[in-house]
Design a protein around this motif. Structure first.
Motif, PDB file in Angstrom:
ATOM      1  N   LEU A 377       0.752  -1.077   0.152  1.00  0.00           N
ATOM      2  CA  LEU A 377      -0.280   0.071   0.065  1.00  0.00           C
ATOM      3  C   LEU A 377       0.847   1.247   0.027  1.00  0.00           C
ATOM      4  O   LEU A 377       0.754   2.179  -0.812  1.00  0.00           O
ATOM      5  N   HIS A 378       1.987   1.267   0.743  1.00  0.00           N
ATOM      6  CA  HIS A 378       2.790   2.387   0.812  1.00  0.00           C
ATOM      7  C   HIS A 378       3.430   2.769  -0.466  1.00  0.00           C
ATOM      8  O   HIS A 378       3.824   3.864  -0.844  1.00  0.00           O
ATOM      9  N   GLY A 379       3.783   1.667  -1.387  1.00  0.00           N
ATOM     10  CA  GLY A 379       4.406   1.784  -2.736  1.00  0.00           C
ATOM     11  C   GLY A 379       3.744   2.647  -3.391  1.00  0.00           C
ATOM     12  O   GLY A 379       3.660   3.388  -3.915  1.00  0.00           O
ATOM     13  N   HIS A 380       2.286   1.999  -3.406  1.00  0.00           N
ATOM     14  CA  HIS A 380       1.173   2.729  -3.982  1.00  0.00           C
ATOM     15  C   HIS A 380       0.935   4.139  -4.052  1.00  0.00           C
ATOM     16  O   HIS A 380       1.067   4.945  -4.552  1.00  0.00           O
ATOM     17  N   VAL A 381       1.009   4.447  -2.588  1.00  0.00           N
ATOM     18  CA  VAL A 381       0.778   5.940  -2.062  1.00  0.00           C
ATOM     19  C   VAL A 381       2.109   6.779  -2.406  1.00  0.00           C
ATOM     20  O   VAL A 381       1.833   7.887  -2.963  1.00  0.00           O
ATOM     21  N   THR A 505      -0.175  11.916  16.423  1.00  0.00           N
ATOM     22  CA  THR A 505      -1.342  12.061  16.391  1.00  0.00           C
ATOM     23  C   THR A 505      -2.225  11.191  15.205  1.00  0.00           C
ATOM     24  O   THR A 505      -3.152  10.627  15.447  1.00  0.00           O
ATOM     25  N   TYR A 506      -1.433  10.924  14.235  1.00  0.00           N
ATOM     26  CA  TYR A 506      -2.094   9.879  12.999  1.00  0.00           C
ATOM     27  C   TYR A 506      -2.529   8.464  13.668  1.00  0.00           C
ATOM     28  O   TYR A 506      -3.170   7.792  12.945  1.00  0.00           O
ATOM     29  N   LYS A 507      -1.817   8.117  14.694  1.00  0.00           N
ATOM     30  CA  LYS A 507      -1.707   6.672  15.084  1.00  0.00           C
ATOM     31  C   LYS A 507      -3.186   6.549  15.798  1.00  0.00           C
ATOM     32  O   LYS A 507      -3.471   5.584  16.491  1.00  0.00           O
ATOM     33  N   ARG A 508      -3.697   7.651  16.332  1.00  0.00           N
ATOM     34  CA  ARG A 508      -5.053   7.966  16.981  1.00  0.00           C
ATOM     35  C   ARG A 508      -5.197   6.924  18.414  1.00  0.00           C
ATOM     36  O   ARG A 508      -6.308   6.233  18.349  1.00  0.00           O
ATOM     37  N   ALA A 509      -4.206   7.332  19.136  1.00  0.00           N
ATOM     38  CA  ALA A 509      -4.397   6.353  20.295  1.00  0.00           C
ATOM     39  C   ALA A 509      -5.677   6.514  21.169  1.00  0.00           C
ATOM     40  O   ALA A 509      -6.038   5.535  21.865  1.00  0.00           O
ATOM     41  N   THR A 510      -6.535   7.591  21.090  1.00  0.00           N
ATOM     42  CA  THR A 510      -7.550   7.689  22.038  1.00  0.00           C
ATOM     43  C   THR A 510      -8.984   7.165  21.132  1.00  0.00           C
ATOM     44  O   THR A 510      -9.917   7.619  21.588  1.00  0.00           O
ATOM     45  N   LEU A 511      -8.740   6.666  19.818  1.00  0.00           N
ATOM     46  CA  LEU A 511      -9.998   6.466  19.058  1.00  0.00           C
ATOM     47  C   LEU A 511     -10.903   5.541  19.914  1.00  0.00           C
ATOM     48  O   LEU A 511     -12.000   5.725  19.966  1.00  0.00           O
ATOM     49  N   ILE A 512     -10.223   4.603  20.693  1.00  0.00           N
ATOM     50  CA  ILE A 512     -11.237   3.789  21.374  1.00  0.00           C
ATOM     51  C   ILE A 512     -12.329   4.186  22.504  1.00  0.00           C
ATOM     52  O   ILE A 512     -13.129   3.831  23.046  1.00  0.00           O
ATOM     53  N   PHE A 513     -11.647   5.488  22.864  1.00  0.00           N
ATOM     54  CA  PHE A 513     -12.691   6.266  23.763  1.00  0.00           C
ATOM     55  C   PHE A 513     -13.591   7.121  23.232  1.00  0.00           C
ATOM     56  O   PHE A 513     -14.110   7.910  23.889  1.00  0.00           O
ATOM     57  N   ARG A 514     -13.640   7.009  21.979  1.00  0.00           N
ATOM     58  CA  ARG A 514     -14.885   7.938  21.189  1.00  0.00           C
ATOM     59  C   ARG A 514     -15.990   7.830  21.981  1.00  0.00           C
ATOM     60  O   ARG A 514     -16.797   8.918  22.126  1.00  0.00           O
ATOM     61  N   ASP A 515     -16.465   6.565  22.324  1.00  0.00           N
ATOM     62  CA  ASP A 515     -17.747   6.594  22.773  1.00  0.00           C
ATOM     63  C   ASP A 515     -17.705   5.825  24.086  1.00  0.00           C
ATOM     64  O   ASP A 515     -17.652   4.474  24.318  1.00  0.00           O
ATOM     65  N   LEU A 516     -17.482   6.689  25.198  1.00  0.00           N
ATOM     66  CA  LEU A 516     -17.089   6.136  26.323  1.00  0.00           C
ATOM     67  C   LEU A 516     -18.313   5.556  27.118  1.00  0.00           C
ATOM     68  O   LEU A 516     -17.791   4.279  27.844  1.00  0.00           O
ATOM     69  N   PRO A 590      -4.425   3.422  12.861  1.00  0.00           N
ATOM     70  CA  PRO A 590      -3.869   4.568  12.403  1.00  0.00           C
ATOM     71  C   PRO A 590      -4.815   5.091  11.468  1.00  0.00           C
ATOM     72  O   PRO A 590      -5.778   4.371  10.930  1.00  0.00           O
ATOM     73  N   ARG A 591      -4.567   6.408  11.092  1.00  0.00           N
ATOM     74  CA  ARG A 591      -5.557   7.074   9.944  1.00  0.00           C
ATOM     75  C   ARG A 591      -4.941   6.652   8.665  1.00  0.00           C
ATOM     76  O   ARG A 591      -3.881   6.877   8.349  1.00  0.00           O
ATOM     77  N   ARG A 592      -5.864   5.674   7.834  1.00  0.00           N
ATOM     78  CA  ARG A 592      -5.004   5.213   6.701  1.00  0.00           C
ATOM     79  C   ARG A 592      -5.105   6.137   5.691  1.00  0.00           C
ATOM     80  O   ARG A 592      -5.834   7.124   5.597  1.00  0.00           O
ATOM     81  N   PRO A 593      -4.173   6.266   4.710  1.00  0.00           N
ATOM     82  CA  PRO A 593      -3.044   5.481   4.821  1.00  0.00           C
ATOM     83  C   PRO A 593      -1.653   6.080   5.178  1.00  0.00           C
ATOM     84  O   PRO A 593      -0.703   5.816   4.591  1.00  0.00           O
ATOM     85  N   GLU A 594      -1.713   6.462   6.557  1.00  0.00           N
ATOM     86  CA  GLU A 594      -0.547   7.203   7.073  1.00  0.00           C
ATOM     87  C   GLU A 594       0.578   6.364   7.480  1.00  0.00           C
ATOM     88  O   GLU A 594       1.587   6.766   8.012  1.00  0.00           O
ATOM     89  N   GLU A 595       0.147   5.104   7.804  1.00  0.00           N
ATOM     90  CA  GLU A 595       1.001   4.170   8.515  1.00  0.00           C
ATOM     91  C   GLU A 595       1.811   3.503   7.304  1.00  0.00           C
ATOM     92  O   GLU A 595       1.187   2.618   6.802  1.00  0.00           O
ATOM     93  N   ALA A 596       3.008   3.685   7.007  1.00  0.00           N
ATOM     94  CA  ALA A 596       3.713   3.327   5.985  1.00  0.00           C
ATOM     95  C   ALA A 596       3.919   1.572   5.878  1.00  0.00           C
ATOM     96  O   ALA A 596       3.327   1.036   4.892  1.00  0.00           O
ATOM     97  N   ASP A 616      -4.159  -0.900   6.984  1.00  0.00           N
ATOM     98  CA  ASP A 616      -3.150   0.283   6.782  1.00  0.00           C
ATOM     99  C   ASP A 616      -1.738  -0.379   6.687  1.00  0.00           C
ATOM    100  O   ASP A 616      -1.776  -1.548   7.570  1.00  0.00           O
ATOM    101  N   GLY A 617      -0.775   0.216   6.042  1.00  0.00           N
ATOM    102  CA  GLY A 617       0.604  -0.577   6.163  1.00  0.00           C
ATOM    103  C   GLY A 617       0.546  -1.857   5.680  1.00  0.00           C
ATOM    104  O   GLY A 617       0.052  -2.287   4.616  1.00  0.00           O
ATOM    105  N   TRP A 618       1.199  -2.984   6.610  1.00  0.00           N
ATOM    106  CA  TRP A 618       1.503  -4.090   6.115  1.00  0.00           C
ATOM    107  C   TRP A 618      -0.081  -5.158   6.374  1.00  0.00           C
ATOM    108  O   TRP A 618      -0.103  -5.936   5.535  1.00  0.00           O
ATOM    109  N   TRP A 619      -0.891  -4.678   7.225  1.00  0.00           N
ATOM    110  CA  TRP A 619      -2.101  -5.505   7.385  1.00  0.00           C
ATOM    111  C   TRP A 619      -2.904  -5.878   6.181  1.00  0.00           C
ATOM    112  O   TRP A 619      -3.198  -7.300   6.165  1.00  0.00           O
ATOM    113  N   PRO A 620      -3.078  -4.923   5.281  1.00  0.00           N
ATOM    114  CA  PRO A 620      -3.576  -5.652   4.156  1.00  0.00           C
ATOM    115  C   PRO A 620      -3.146  -6.748   3.409  1.00  0.00           C
ATOM    116  O   PRO A 620      -3.820  -7.686   2.708  1.00  0.00           O
TER     117      PRO A 620
END
Ligand SMILES: *Cc1c(COP(=O)(O)O)cnc(C)c1O
Length: 848
Positions: A377-381, A505-516, A590-596, A616-620
């Motif tokens: 994916l990072h190659g493509h980006v 910030t792009y890794k969004r550590a607090t995403l899971i806290f969005r809906d407390l 992370p906020r796709r596609p920011e994780e190389a 994102d990154g390697w996972w796909p």
């Protein structure tokens, strides 16, 4: 303050264990537990006190303790086994020797601003450094003649403390290099090597340290020496610290100083690998050297480019290292003369027209015939991001490829997992990680055995966390009950999620806290509880990142989450190892596609931990629906708010509907389905996402071609480089004359798949030779008025018409579906590394 000399005095090792010293000075210990055992068996408390640094250990251990070990038969057996293994490792024939017997001694230089080898050597900030460290380890395992070059930071990267308010505080350790596993590099006559670089109005000296990583050497430059003024001594004070001028000075020391250091060491690499833009100045120094030898600057540039590989890691333009033109003038005006370039030629090597700055990534790309990203994916980006350099070449054909990252398997895999694999896999699995077949045997591990090992690791991690938190609370003078309550923190049986990474910030550590409310329900479900472990540092200049740390730490104190969500301070290799080995699920959002690429999830998979990640990154490349979990559907977003919301909804839904039920579905006490996922994950992830596979790929695709190309280009006083340079210049000057005058196709109607379409084209070439171009039919699927999946079939020159016009014909065997095709002309030379080495193409119609 007065100054003094330092030296380190290692106690006299008893003669029969004298080679423990060699093990202490070779990072081979970082992936061989028996080697570490040589130390912690003597005194395990001291081993922890010195943070697993074997040299520091030997400096502190009591003489009597060494004698006792030397008299202990069990210790001596261990010693003999380790030494035998070590000697076999260092002297044995490896993959590269067998595969490329003619390339012995042809060094590959690998430059990086950070290297992450071990927790006792904190000169890394995150994934980039770990990757570089793992690259060296696997290069050693595979027998590559590779040498690393980097900087030695006196204060390393910072140590993170979380204070009583839950805020990050930074401490800069003072690293005593004499207590670390490395030695000053010396010349043949035994004198220490000092190199110099010129900064405006002054000369800066750097010492060179040699670090042994198995069979590979890493050279680190250090400006903290008495001959430099205070300011220059601090050039290598901190990794990614300091202002722009410090960064510039660091990059000059790394790139220019690094080349000089290799020359002093009499190492003349045949291939140069730039790991991220920080080291790109090495190209200038190599250019300068050649120009000083009397080579014309343009030819010299061609020769430098021929054996340079650049690996880019940054998928967002704002992440690139850049300098203003004024800064470039200030730092390089004295240097320019020796490169034979004019000021404008020099600036244009890295000029970024969009931002009006000198861009280190562009400089590296300008000087590298080989460029790659770090996941598919990072190659493509990257191809899209850099397509503006490539004229009317379609983004998908931009010559930037990818080598997906990996991890050094043995460094991050728990010892008990290694033992398990040694029992159930082929006996040579450790030296043949990339063999998929061998990993099939994971299926033969009995479920109860695998689960018991996994639970054991979770318990160990919970103990580690409680202990760490206890130390933190005591240090912060927290009340006794806050310390005591830690005994009840975390339950090794509960579903445990790990989230540890840099707090960018792009890794969004607090995403899971969005809906407390929703999270609270999940965490506090008494029959199916969930707990989360966080860790990570934010760069001291990254205020939003630090706010996230504060926010999570606040949650960890609030009642619904207390004891169930924890934050562990000072994320480093040691913490990472404990976390990737002892949780159930590794969360990555992370906020796709920011994780190389990301690599921590690969480490988790080595230990049977399941990935739960944005695609994102390697996972796909790894995710197959049965080896972990996906967040979202790999969509593209143009609105971050929408993206965050949708990703969080997907995160909760997958947790509630898949992960939690799967984990808690038990038969005879075992989560049978979960264990299937674990085995699937090990089988599919471990063999591919290793640096063993990755370094082989670098060798096969780039290093050996670059070495050969470099030798070819140097022949006869750079005559090949000169020929190619002249050719490219001629082509650039004359390409505007090229056109496709007519394009004819026999018949359009009644065609079905498999039929042949005959295409004729007349091409006008002006003053360009017909042998120097390729005319081809380019075709692909039509998608949204674009051609995608472009393929090309060469056309044949039938005859010369008049006036440099040629008739070409070609046949297209028709695939099924909506097809678009056209004819294009591109320059061609047997000396090109890839078809768009000169980024020019002329299309028949409509495209570009
Ligand atoms: C592996 C590792 C990283 C990189 O992890 P990502 O998945 O890229 O975030 C960062 N820091 C440490 C200490 C690591 O061990």
């Amino acid at each position: 303050m007065f100054s003094f000399h330092t030296l380190s005095v290692i106690p006299r090792l008893p003669a029969n264990i004298s080679r423990v010293n060699e093990i202490a000075y070779n990072f081979w210990f970082s992936w061989n537990r028996p080697a570490r055992e040589l130390f912690f068996r003597i005194n395990s408390e001291l081993w922890d006190d010195v943070y697993h640094n074997p040299v520091k250990f030997l400096l502190r251990v009591k003489q009597e303790e060494l004698h006792a070990a030397a008299d202990n038969p069990e210790y001596l057996t261990l010693y003999r086994n380790v030494m035998e293994h070590f000697d076999g490792y260092v002297q044995g024939k490896k993959w590269y020797h067998t595969r490329y017997p003619g390339h012995a001694g042809q060094y590959i230089a690998y430059f990086s601003a950070e290297f992450g080898l071990h927790e006792s050597h904190p000169i890394y900030s995150g994934g980039l450094g770990l990757l570089a460290g793992d690259h060296l380890k696997s290069a050693s395992d595979l027998g590559l003649p590779l040498v690393g070059v980097g900087l030695l930071y006196k204060h390393g990267y910072f140590t993170q403390r979380i204070n009583a308010e839950g805020r990050q505080e930074v401490e800069y350790p003072y690293l005593n290099f004499h207590e670390m596993p490395m030695c000053p590099a010396t010349r043949e006559d035994g004198k220490e090597i000092l190199i110099t670089v010129e900064l405006p109005g002054r000369r800066v000296y750097a010492r060179v340290w040699r670090v042994k990583v198995g069979r590979v050497d890493l050279y680190l430059l250090d400006t903290d020496i008495g001959r430099n003024c205070r300011e220059d001594r601090d050039i290598t004070a901190q990794l990614y610290g300091g202002n722009k001028d410090v960064r510039m000075a660091q990059e000059i020391v790394l790139g220019i100083g690094g080349v000089k250091a290799l020359r002093e060491l009499k190492i003349n690499p045949y291939m140069w690998h730039i790991n991220e833009g920080h080291a790109a100045f090495l190209c200038l120094e190599r250019l300068r050297e050649k120009v000083q030898e009397g080579v014309n600057p343009q030819v010299a540039a061609e020769a430098v480019t021929a054996n340079t590989l650049f690996t880019t890691h940054t998928p967002v333009p704002a992440g690139h290292d850049v300098y203003t033109a004024e800064m470039m003038d200030h730092y390089f005006s004295h240097y320019l003369g020796e490169t034979g370039l004019s000021r404008d030629e020099f600036i244009s090597l890295g000029w970024d027209h969009d931002r009006c700055v000198f861009n280190m990534t562009y400089l590296a790309m300008r000087f590298a015939d080989f460029v790659n990203g770090v996941s598919e994916l990072h190659g493509h980006v990257s191809r899209c991001m850099f397509s503006k350099f490539f004229g009317s070449i379609p983004p998908e054909e931009v010559p930037i490829f990818h080598v997906t990252n990996g991890v050094h398997t043995e460094t991050m895999m728990a010892e008990v997992m290694k033992e398990l694999f040694s029992e159930y896999l082929a006996p040579d699995w450790r030296t043949n990680i990339s063999n998929f077949d061998s990993w099939e045997r994971v299926e033969s591990i009995p479920d109860d055995v695998l689960w018991a090992v996994h639970l054991g690791l979770k318990k160990k991690t919970v103990d580690f966390i409680r202990h760490r938190l206890k130390m933190q609370r005591i240090r912060n003078y927290e009340p006794a009950e806050r310390v005591a309550e830690l005994e009840k923190y975390l339950d090794p049986e509960a579903l445990t999620i790990g989230f540890a990474r840099r707090f960018a910030t792009y890794k969004r550590a607090t995403l899971i806290f969005r809906d407390l409310a929703r999270l609270t329900r999940l965490i506090n479900d008494s029959s199916r509880p969930v707990q989360i472990i966080f860790a990570g540092k934010a760069h001291p200049a990254d205020h939003p990142g630090q706010e996230m740390i504060k926010r999570i730490n606040d949650f960890t104190r609030e009642d619904p989450f207390r004891g169930k969500i924890v934050f562990l301070e000072n994320y480093d290799i040691n913490v990472a190892r404990h976390l990737v080995q002892g949780v159930d699920v590794w969360l990555n959002n992370p906020r796709r596609p920011e994780e190389a690429s990301g690599t921590s999830g690969m480490k988790a998979a080595l230990n049977g931990v399941l990935n739960f990640s944005v695609l994102d990154g390697w996972w796909p490349e790894a995710f197959n629906g049965k080896n972990g979990f996906a967040i979202g559907e790999g969509k593209e977003y143009c609105n971050e708010e929408v993206q965050d919301l949708e990703d969080s909804l997907s995160l909760y839904a997958v947790l509630e509907e898949q992960i939690i039920p799967l984990y808690y579905q038990r038969q005879a006490g075992l989560p049978g389905e979960w264990l299937k996922y674990m085995k699937n994950s090990i089988k599919t992830v471990v063999p591919y996402f290793s640096t063993e596979r990755m370094v082989r790929e670098y060798a096969e695709r780039y290093y050996v071609s670059g070495i050969t190309r470099g030798i070819h280009f140097r022949q006869e006083d750079f005559s090949v480089a000169a020929r190619l340079e002249a050719f490219k210049e001629f082509i650039r000057d004359n390409w505007h004359q090229v056109s496709v005058a007519t394009l004819e196709t026999a018949s359009y109607t009644g065609l079905s798949a498999g039929d042949t379409l005959n295409v004729n084209a007349t091409v006008y070439l002006g003053s360009i030779w017909q042998e120097d171009v390729v005319v081809e039919i380019a075709y692909g699927e039509v998608d949204n008025n674009n051609l995608t999946g472009i393929k090309a079939v060469p056309m044949k020159m039938e005859k010369k018409l008049e006036d440099n016009t040629f008739l070409y014909s070609g046949k297209l065997i028709l695939p099924r579906g909506a097809l678009g095709y056209t004819v294009r002309v591109r320059p061609s030379s047997p000396d090109f590394t890839h078809k768009f080495e000169v980024p020019l193409v002329t299309w028949a119609c409509g495209m570009g």
